[in-house]
Design an enzyme around this catalytic site. Structure first.
Site, short mmCIF file in Angstrom:
data_model
loop_
_atom_site.label_atom_id
_atom_site.label_comp_id
_atom_site.label_asym_id
_atom_site.label_seq_id
_atom_site.Cartn_x
_atom_site.Cartn_y
_atom_site.Cartn_z
CG HIS A 130 -2.01 -1.00 1.15
ND1 HIS A 130 -2.01 -2.04 0.27
CD2 HIS A 130 -3.17 -1.11 1.85
CE1 HIS A 130 -3.10 -2.76 0.42
NE2 HIS A 130 -3.83 -2.22 1.38
CE LYS B 39 -13.07 5.19 1.91
NZ LYS B 39 -14.21 5.19 0.98
#
Length: 893
Positions: A165, A559
């Site tokens: 990532h 999120k």
């Protein structure tokens, strides 16, 4: 940053403010290192850009220190005006100078941490820290007894999974330069160094700092997935390969009656590496079946080469005469098998090893490992187990007359083979459930397959090829992102059958559900119940003694509903899944998809383990390690050992009756508080992110779009082409953008409102002291808030035209800060965390300087009226500042 007094002035400036830490709080050795590196950087700046460059750096530094420590806005306003007056070329030089400073401070602090750890080891009367393996094993013995302690250690598992990532903002060239500087700094601690050697060391230091200054911190091109694989291999080669046997040895010594007496080791090789690098294709079209096969090959090459070198070294050292150390009949039989397998080779080795049976057998073993690497079928080992059988024959024979050699380096090699096999790290393929569904729809329709679907089919063929070449353990886990139904798991097995055609060719697959969103976490046990009915799952449970893995995503859940509700939802899901596993007689491993930043489940891993629900760990812990976290935790051997030890200790301790009772009692006692926190925080979070036009506003008030320009990873920053919906934005740039804006919203938003909704300060303080999950959340948020800056945040928020949303953010920021300070009982943030507070406050004024440079570039870019040459310069300044802020804050996404 220039002369020694200026560094002390910086420390003094920080120390005089109400937000600051005292100069005396910095250890002398660390202060001397920072002073030296700052002085040498100042010299480099003068040599490169003249006294005027250093003067501008010092001017901005002095203003930001004053602004950080003074209550008024005069110095801050001056700093803004000063930055706005600079030319773009000078702005770029200042951004690079402050970034270099951060790299130097970071390496100085890392080295000081290593220095402290080594001093602790050398302490003649050490007291084992509670979070150490020594302290934990002592606690286990006291609570559970010797036999149960040994059983739990024998079943211990730690599975770190390296991911690519894109959160590591440093170039590999920069990282290599930093490592050389760190090594030179470490040399200066050697008391045997003469004045001449110290002078030479100083010359080399300044040359490396000059190289750091002159090396562009920005990559020109995004790294390919194979570049990312090779970067990870550097960590394996430099630290992990040699560190893990030392950790196992330390555990074994703790279990031994007398570690000085040679004995057959009882400590297990409890670490197993995983990797998504070159295998995680969820949203990354650059990861193909060809890449996955190549990644497996690169990893195998590295581990086999490492094993070959160790076996060769051991073989050369085993110059034990047959008369003094007679071989066992089993060793003689092994040698005879080796001779029949390779007569010419063994004759040569025997000629060089007269009457040295152990040397000739081990050197032949080394040659067989080399043949495995070179794919020489006549001599290669068929599996790691075959190699282990040979090594144990050697060990058992040695143990009869020379146990010290039998259980020394040879045992370390055995541990390495047990840990890494011939594949090094298990490649874990990941793909989105919707991609599987689309592929099957195309197959069922009977028409030609799209490129995407062809790639899905080829992925399963690649898994089969990797298993044939490197063994089943090299690639059998298949993670299904956004698992919402058992059919998402069934689709994986069906696709594997379609791709390979015949049952005997289908690879071994463990399809792992990944529950990410709030709704998916809530539905997790229902989906798992459905999974149990799948024949392929039933077959795998029968083959694995009912072992199953379930992955939980921290990023998208945060999120989705905000950090507070996500934390509570994840705890609840883990508790329910653990109970589900117990009911169904399943040995469960929960896989935690944690990031480095707090908005993605980051924070100290050992504290997170100890706060987990009863039954959810049970001696097994698996998590993702990504980006800058990989190098922070595993880049140095001493720090890597300490990290592995802390996680292993917490994993052992978490399942003790006392810790489980503490966690379960606290969960029941504070259930009403949890419910109120969840409801109030989620409502507040929705008020922000579900406001009309929020995605566009977010992209305006943060450098979200500009972060995507950084060439820091092969993966795209978002799934779609716009930010019309946050669902299309990946969690990492969502976190990264808020961090760059110095708001860190993803780590704390909604908590202030939630705490105020509970309202009872004494009750919240009681929860902080008695409820580990709540305490961990409060401490993590405290760290996140300490890295925010309201003045900088206001400047970013002013880029948008939504005063309502800006006020919402600022009000929640102030409310959260107020409640955190009240609950912890400190006069300011991080007052109770001396080392962390010092680190944050040492850097904050310098991060402010870079933020102001970034804002200036961002405003000009947004204006859109620059010519091409100016626009190119603005983009470069922008990216340099992003890189520098990431280095200063030390966590990105």
């Amino acid at each position: 940053m220039s002369e020694a007094p200026s560094v002390d002035t910086a420390a003094h400036g920080i120390a005089t403010g109400s937000r600051a830490v005292a100069v005396s709080d910095m250890p002398d050795a660390l202060r001397q290192d920072v002073r030296l590196l700052g002085e040498l950087l100042g010299t480099v700046l003068v040599e490169s850009g003249g006294e005027d460059l250093l003067a501008d750096v010092e001017r901005l530094r002095e203003l930001t220190i004053r602004a950080y420590t003074e209550s008024g806005t005069e110095a801050f306003d001056e700093a803004v005006a000063f930055v706005d007056s600079l030319s773009l070329d000078r702005g770029e030089e200042l951004a690079r100078a402050f970034t270099c400073y951060f790299h130097l401070v970071n390496l100085a602090e890392e080295f000081h941490r290593i220095r402290v750890l080594r001093e602790r080891e050398d302490d003649p009367t050490p007291r084992a820290p509670e979070d150490s393996l020594a302290g934990t094993i002592a606690a286990l013995r006291e609570e559970l007894g010797e036999e149960e302690t040994r059983r739990r250690v024998a079943e211990l598992e730690f599975r770190p999974v390296l991911t690519a990532h894109p959160t590591e903002a440093r170039r590999r060239a920069v990282a290599a330069c930093i490592r050389r500087i760190s090594d030179l700094l470490a040399e200066r601690d050697d008391p045997r160094l003469t004045k001449r050697a110290l002078a030479e060391n100083r010359r080399q230091l300044i040359a490396e700092i000059d190289t750091l200054w002159r090396t562009s911190p920005l990559r020109l091109d995004k790294p390919s997935p194979l570049d990312e694989v090779r970067t990870a291999m550097g960590v394996f080669d430099e630290t992990l390969f040699t560190v893990l046997p030392k950790v196992y040895r330390a555990v074994d010594d703790l279990l031994a009656e007398d570690p000085d007496v040679p004995h057959r080791p009882v400590a297990p090789a409890f670490v197993r590496l995983g990797s998504w690098i070159g295998a995680d294709r969820d949203g990354n079209p650059n990861v193909t079946h060809t890449i996955t096969r190549a990644a497996a090959g690169i990893a195998a090459e590295h581990v086999l080469l490492g094993l070959e070198r160790v076996a060769t070294r051991i073989g050369r050292s085993l110059t034990l005469d047959a008369a003094t150390t007679p071989p066992s009949p089993e060793l003689d039989a092994l040698w005879n098998r080796q001779r029949r397998m390779a007569e010419e080779l063994t004759a040569d080795i025997a000629g060089r090893s007269p009457d040295e049976p152990y040397r000739r057998v081990m050197l032949t073993i080394a040659e067989r490992i080399a043949a495995t690497r070179k794919r020489d079928a006549d001599l290669a080992y068929g599996s790691p187990e075959e190699l282990l059988d040979d090594l144990r024959v050697v060990q058992d024979s040695l143990a009869a007359s020379d146990p010290r050699r039998a259980y020394g380096d040879l045992q370390s090699l055995i541990w390495q083979v047990e840990t890494y096999g011939f594949h090094l790290a298990e490649l874990e393929v990941r793909q989105h459930s919707a991609v599987h569904a689309k592929t099957l729809a195309e197959i069922d329709a009977g028409g030609p397959l799209s490129d995407m679907s062809e790639e899905v089919i080829e992925t399963f063929r690649a898994i089969a090829a990797v298993q044939r070449r490197h063994g089943v353990l090299a690639a059998r886990r298949y993670i299904v992102s956004f698992t919402q139904d058992a059919q998402d798991i069934a689709n994986v097995y069906r696709l594997a059958e379609i791709a390979l055609g015949t049952p005997e060719d289908v690879p071994v697959i463990d399809a792992i559900p990944l529950f990410e969103t709030f709704a998916d976490l809530q539905a997790s046990t229902d989906v798992l119940d459905q999974m149990l009915e799948l024949p392929q799952v039933q077959a795998r449970l029968a083959q694995t003694e009912r072992r199953m893995e379930v992955m939980l995503g921290y990023s998208d859940s945060s999120k989705d509903v905000g950090p507070v509700s996500a934390t509570l939802a994840l705890y609840d899901a883990q508790s329910r899944i653990a109970e589900w596993a117990r009911r169904n007689d399943i040995t469960l491993t929960l896989f935690h998809g944690r990031g480095g930043a707090l908005g993605r489940g980051g924070g100290p891993a050992n504290r997170a383990v100890l706060a987990q629900p009863p039954g959810s760990v049970d001696g097994r812990f698996k998590l993702t390690e990504q980006g800058e976290v990989i190098f922070a935790r595993y880049g140095d051997p001493v720090i890597a050992s300490r990290h592995i030890e802390q996680v292993a200790a917490a994993t052992l301790l978490q399942a003790t009756p006392s810790i489980e009772k503490r966690n379960s009692d606290a969960a029941r006692e504070f259930a009403d508080v949890a419910a109120r926190l969840d409801e109030a925080s989620r409502e507040r979070f929705y008020q922000l992110v579900r406001a009309e036009g929020f995605p566009q506003w977010f992209a305006t008030v943060t450098p979200q779009e500009e972060v995507g320009w950084l060439a820091i990873g092969s993966r795209p920053a978002r799934r779609g082409l716009s930010v019309e919906s946050l669902e299309d934005l990946r969690a990492i740039p969502w976190v990264f953008a808020w961090t760059q804006a110095r708001i860190n919203l993803t780590g704390w938003f909604g908590l202030g409102t939630a705490l105020a909704a509970v309202g009872d300060l004494e009750r919240l303080r009681e929860a902080y002291h008695r409820w580990p999950l709540f305490a961990t959340m409060i401490d993590n948020v405290e760290m996140s808030l300490a890295k925010t800056d309201t003045r900088i945040a206001k400047l970013y928020l002013a880029l948008g035209d939504r005063e309502d949303l800006s006020q919402l953010v600022l009000e929640e920021l102030e409310l959260t800060r107020e409640w955190i300070v009240r609950i912890t009982g400190q006069e300011r943030l991080l007052a109770g965390h001396r080392v962390l507070g010092r680190a944050v406050q040492l850097r904050s004024p310098y991060v402010d300087a870079l933020s102001l440079i970034q804002l200036r570039a961002l405003r000009a870019l947004r204006a859109g009226d620059a010519d091409d040459a100016t626009d190119a310069k603005l983009r470069r300044v922008m990216l340099l500042s992003v890189n520098g802020v990431a280095a200063g804050l030390q966590n990105t996404g």
